[in-house]
Scaffold this motif. Structure first.
Motif, PDB file in Angstrom:
ATOM      1  N   CYS A  56      -3.719   1.935   5.987  1.00 35.21           N
ATOM      2  CA  CYS A  56      -2.655   0.932   6.394  1.00 35.21           C
ATOM      3  C   CYS A  56      -1.573   1.686   6.951  1.00 35.21           C
ATOM      4  CB  CYS A  56      -2.194   0.049   5.135  1.00 35.21           C
ATOM      5  SG  CYS A  56      -0.794  -1.279   5.563  1.00 35.21           S
ATOM      6  N   CYS A  98       2.180   0.540   4.825  1.00 34.16           N
ATOM      7  CA  CYS A  98       2.554   0.876   3.264  1.00 34.16           C
ATOM      8  C   CYS A  98       1.893   2.128   3.107  1.00 34.16           C
ATOM      9  CB  CYS A  98       1.862  -0.184   2.378  1.00 34.16           C
ATOM     10  SG  CYS A  98      -0.069  -0.305   2.234  1.00 34.16           S
ATOM     11  N   ARG A 134      -0.980   3.433   2.449  1.00 30.63           N
ATOM     12  CA  ARG A 134      -2.043   3.464   1.559  1.00 30.63           C
ATOM     13  C   ARG A 134      -3.428   3.592   2.001  1.00 30.63           C
ATOM     14  NH1 ARG A 134      -1.225  -1.694  -2.669  1.00 30.63           N
ATOM     15  NH2 ARG A 134      -1.077  -2.699  -0.557  1.00 30.63           N
ATOM     16  N   CYS A 159      -3.385  -3.500   5.654  1.00 28.34           N
ATOM     17  CA  CYS A 159      -4.002  -3.788   4.655  1.00 28.34           C
ATOM     18  C   CYS A 159      -3.622  -5.611   4.531  1.00 28.34           C
ATOM     19  CB  CYS A 159      -3.829  -3.100   3.651  1.00 28.34           C
ATOM     20  SG  CYS A 159      -2.056  -3.403   2.838  1.00 28.34           S
ATOM     21  N   CYS A 180      -0.175  -6.386   3.819  1.00 33.18           N
ATOM     22  CA  CYS A 180       0.926  -5.930   4.719  1.00 33.18           C
ATOM     23  C   CYS A 180       0.519  -6.759   6.047  1.00 33.18           C
ATOM     24  CB  CYS A 180       0.896  -4.367   5.224  1.00 33.18           C
ATOM     25  SG  CYS A 180       1.454  -3.517   3.847  1.00 33.18           S
TER      26      CYS A 180
HETATM   27 ZN   LIG Z   1      -0.471  -1.923   3.296  1.00 27.63          ZN
END
Ligand SMILES: [Zn+2]
Ligand SMILES: [Zn+2]
Length: 126
Positions: A85, A88, A90, A122, A125
């Motif tokens: 992502c 973020c 991640r 993701c 988000c």
């Molecule tokens: Zn994210």
């Protein structure tokens, strides 16, 4: 006392990786472990991560232009790919593999391995 604290920290770090369900960076491991053990330094996280790597419990996931992530060796040993992502930062595990990559390989070449990282946003988000 020091020994006991070390063991607690070790456990917190091991558990953080074990229960994450996705590859974690040192920073993320540090965040999660800090919720269980107040006094866990980033340096301790590095040390324990290296120890777990040496023991073969976890493996590193190298990230181009980013910090390495770590995942359980039991997960890494099953062929899978990741989703990154961009918002973020991640990483997540994704199921399946597109396959058919042999068709891309030039004549006479032998394909032995491939890495594939999807990227985007993701669910949290997007
Ligand atoms: Zn994210
Ligand atoms: Zn694949």
């Amino acid at each position: 006392m020091t020994q006991q604290r070390t063991t607690k920290q070790f456990e917190a770090i091991r558990k953080a990786i074990d229960s994450a369900g996705r590859p974690l960076s040192i920073e993320e491991i540090h965040d999660v472990a800090s919720r269980t053990v107040e006094t866990v330094g980033q340096r301790t996280v590095y040390r324990v991560v290296r120890q777990l790597q040496d023991e073969g419990m976890i493996v590193g996931v190298s990230v181009p232009n980013g910090s390495d992530r770590y995942e359980l060796a039991s997960i890494a040993s099953k062929h899978h790919h990741h989703f990154h992502c961009k918002a973020c930062d991640r990483f997540f595990d994704v199921d399946g593999c597109p396959g058919g990559l042999k068709k891309m390989v030039p004549k006479g070449f032998v394909l032995e391995h491939h890495d594939l990282t999807l990227s985007g946003l993701c669910a949290a988000c997007a």
